[in-house]
Scaffold this motif. Structure first.
Motif, mmCIF file in Angstrom:
data_model
loop_
_atom_site.group_PDB
_atom_site.id
_atom_site.type_symbol
_atom_site.label_atom_id
_atom_site.label_comp_id
_atom_site.label_asym_id
_atom_site.label_seq_id
_atom_site.Cartn_x
_atom_site.Cartn_y
_atom_site.Cartn_z
ATOM 1 N N SER A 78 0.839 -1.203 0.000
ATOM 2 C CA SER A 78 0.000 0.000 0.000
ATOM 3 C C SER A 78 0.871 1.249 0.000
ATOM 4 O O SER A 78 2.101 1.173 0.134
ATOM 5 N N ASN A 79 0.215 2.401 -0.139
ATOM 6 C CA ASN A 79 0.900 3.701 -0.103
ATOM 7 C C ASN A 79 2.099 3.737 -1.044
ATOM 8 O O ASN A 79 3.190 4.196 -0.694
ATOM 9 N N VAL A 80 1.883 3.240 -2.263
ATOM 10 C CA VAL A 80 2.977 3.196 -3.232
ATOM 11 C C VAL A 80 3.164 4.577 -3.847
ATOM 12 O O VAL A 80 2.218 5.173 -4.373
ATOM 13 N N SER A 81 4.375 5.107 -3.760
ATOM 14 C CA SER A 81 4.703 6.395 -4.360
ATOM 15 C C SER A 81 5.818 6.186 -5.383
ATOM 16 O O SER A 81 6.152 5.054 -5.736
ATOM 17 N N ALA A 82 6.387 7.275 -5.854
ATOM 18 C CA ALA A 82 7.482 7.149 -6.811
ATOM 19 C C ALA A 82 8.758 6.625 -6.165
ATOM 20 O O ALA A 82 9.631 6.115 -6.865
ATOM 21 N N SER A 83 8.859 6.706 -4.839
ATOM 22 C CA SER A 83 10.112 6.313 -4.186
ATOM 23 C C SER A 83 9.922 5.427 -2.965
ATOM 24 O O SER A 83 10.907 5.068 -2.307
ATOM 25 N N SER A 84 8.677 5.039 -2.618
ATOM 26 C CA SER A 84 8.474 4.233 -1.419
ATOM 27 C C SER A 84 7.229 3.368 -1.557
ATOM 28 O O SER A 84 6.381 3.611 -2.414
ATOM 29 N N ALA A 85 7.129 2.362 -0.684
ATOM 30 C CA ALA A 85 5.959 1.494 -0.620
ATOM 31 C C ALA A 85 5.916 0.843 0.748
ATOM 32 O O ALA A 85 6.953 0.537 1.348
ATOM 33 N N ILE A 92 6.585 -2.720 7.152
ATOM 34 C CA ILE A 92 7.789 -1.952 6.867
ATOM 35 C C ILE A 92 7.497 -1.045 5.674
ATOM 36 O O ILE A 92 6.726 -1.412 4.784
ATOM 37 N N THR A 93 8.082 0.139 5.665
ATOM 38 C CA THR A 93 8.024 1.025 4.511
ATOM 39 C C THR A 93 9.385 1.021 3.829
ATOM 40 O O THR A 93 10.397 1.404 4.446
ATOM 41 N N LEU A 94 9.413 0.568 2.605
ATOM 42 C CA LEU A 94 10.641 0.561 1.812
ATOM 43 C C LEU A 94 10.813 1.933 1.183
ATOM 44 O O LEU A 94 9.870 2.492 0.619
ATOM 45 N N THR A 95 12.004 2.506 1.282
ATOM 46 C CA THR A 95 12.270 3.840 0.752
ATOM 47 C C THR A 95 13.445 3.798 -0.216
ATOM 48 O O THR A 95 14.120 2.786 -0.356
#
Length: 337
Positions: free
Chosen positions: A19-26, A62-65
Motif C-alpha cells: 500500500s501507499n505506493v509512491s514514486a520512491s516508497s511502498a 515496513i516502509t521501503l524507501t
C-alpha cells in the motif's frame, strides 16, 4: 473423540499487502505465520539478481524507501527462522509529477488488461492482465510518429491500457491527442457502422479497484459521438483539480461487441501537468457557407480572446465570433489566443 492440528512454528507469513505506493516508497504489511515477531524482508528490482535485505522487529510492517519510480519490484517476507518459508509479491512504483509519455519507446509502467467495461464498473468482473491489446507503433500514419493503437472490432473487444500511478498536484490537468481511422493501413476515415463501439477515458484513485469515467465516446446517444472523431489529431485536456493530493491511474479503453465496423483508435502525447496560467483555446472551427460572412468558434476557459485574421488582430472577443466583409476568392487564416 476429538481431533486438532498443531500450528507450525516455522509457517510462512501470509496476506502480504502493498500500500501507499509512491514514486520512491511502498509500505508492506503481512500476517505472521505463527507467533514470530522477527522477519526478514528481501526486495529487488524485477530485472536484478541481487536481493536487498531488511530485518523487521515487532509489528509486521515496513516502509521501503529510496525506490526508483515506475519500476517493478519483487518482494519476499521470510518468517523469523528464515528457513525458506516466505510469502512473496510484487509491485510497481508510481511516476513523478509532471509526467509525459510520447511513446517513442515502449512505455515503462503501463499495463494492459481485458474486461467488459459495464461489468468492471458494476463490480461483477475484474480486469484480467493481457498483452498487446494496444500496440505501440506508427499505425495508419497519424499523430506524427509512434503512438498507441487499439483495433475496435469483434464480439469480445474489451481493451484497456493503464498509466502508472501519477501523483496529482493542485491545479493539474491531463492532456493527450486522439485520432480515429479505418483499420486499413492508411489514414482513411473510420467506418460508421459500429453502433456498439466505444472509446472511454477513465480514472482510478484506489490502484484500479474502482473507476470513474472522465469521458465516453460512443454511437448510441453519448454527448461525445465516436463516429465524429477523425484521422486528424484532436487535442484534449481534462481538469484534475478534484484529484489533487491523490495518486491516480488513467485508463484508455476500446470496446466492440459486434462484428461490424473495423476501426483503429489512436492515442499519443499523454501528459500530466500544471494548467498554464493562460489556457490555449481548443477546437477552433469556422462555419462558412458562402457569401461575405463566416462564424468562428472555439472552446476555452478565458473570458476574452484575441483573434488574428490574416495578420489583423482584434482584441477582447468571445466565441462565437462573426467575420464580416469577407472578399470573395480570398483565403483566410485564423488564429485565436
Amino acid at each position: 473423540r476429538f481431533s486438532f492440528t498443531t500450528k507450525n512454528p516455522h509457517a510462512a507469513p501470509t496476506n502480504l499487502v502493498v500500500s501507499n505506493v509512491s514514486a520512491s516508497s511502498a509500505t508492506l504489511t503481512w500476517t505472521p505465520g505463527y507467533q514470530e515477531t522477527i522477519w526478514t524482508v528481501e526486495y529487488k528490482k524485477s530485472t536484478d539478481t541481487e536481493w536487498m535485505t531488511e530485518t523487521v522487529n515487532g509489528n509486521p510492517t515496513i516502509t521501503l524507501t529510496g525506490l526508483d519510480g515506475i519500476t517493478t519490484y519483487n518482494v519476499q517476507v521470510h518468517n523469523g527462522g528464515n528457513d525458506g518459508n516466505y510469502v512473496s509479491g510484487s509491485f510497481t512504483t508510481a511516476a513523478s509529477f509532471p509526467y509525459s509519455q510520447d511513446f517513442s519507446d515502449s512505455p515503462t509502467g503501463w499495463t494492459q488488461y481485458s474486461g467488459l467495461l459495464a461489468n468492471v464498473m458494476n463490480g461483477t468482473a475484474s480486469l484480467v492482465s493481457f498483452s498487446n491489446v494496444w500496440t505501440n507503433g506508427t499505425s495508419n500514419g497519424v499523430l506524427d510518429g509512434n503512438h498507441i493503437t487499439a483495433n475496435i472490432y469483434g464480439s469480445s473487444c474489451y481493451k484497456w491500457i493503464v498509466t502508472p500511478g501519477i501523483p496529482v498536484e493542485s491545479n493539474a490537468r491531463l492532456t493527450f491527442d486522439v485520432a480515429y481511422t479505418a483499420y486499413s493501413g492508411t489514414a482513411a476515415n473510420p467506418a460508421t457502422g459500429g453502433t456498439d463501439d466505444k472509446f472511454v477515458v477513465l480514472i482510478s484513485t484506489d490502484n484500479m479497484a474502482t473507476w470513474t469515467i472522465l469521458r465516453q465516446w460512443d454511437n448510441a446517444g453519448s454527448a461525445y459521438v465516436l463516429n465524429e472523431l477523425t484521422p486528424a489529431a484532436l487535442s484534449l485536456n481534462f481538469d484534475l483539480s478534484a484529484y489533487a493530493g491523490q495518486y491516480v491511474n488513467v485508463a484508455f479503453y476500446a470496446e466492440s461487441t459486434e462484428d461490424n465496423a473495423d476501426n483503429n483508435i489512436h492515442v499519443d502525447n499523454v501528459v500530466f501537468e500544471l494548467k498554464p496560467s493562460c489556457e490555449k483555446p481548443q477546437n477552433l472551427a469556422v462555419n462558412y457557407e458562402g457569401g461575405t460572412t463566416a462564424a468562428v468558434t472555439w472552446e476555452g476557459e478565458a473570458d476574452k480572446y484575441n483573434i488574428d485574421v490574416n495578420g489583423t488582430v482584434t482584441n477582447n472577443v468571445t466565441s462565437p465570433y462573426s467575420l464580416e466583409g469577407l472578399e470573395l476568392g480570398t483565403t483566410y487564416t485564423i488564429k485565436v489566443q
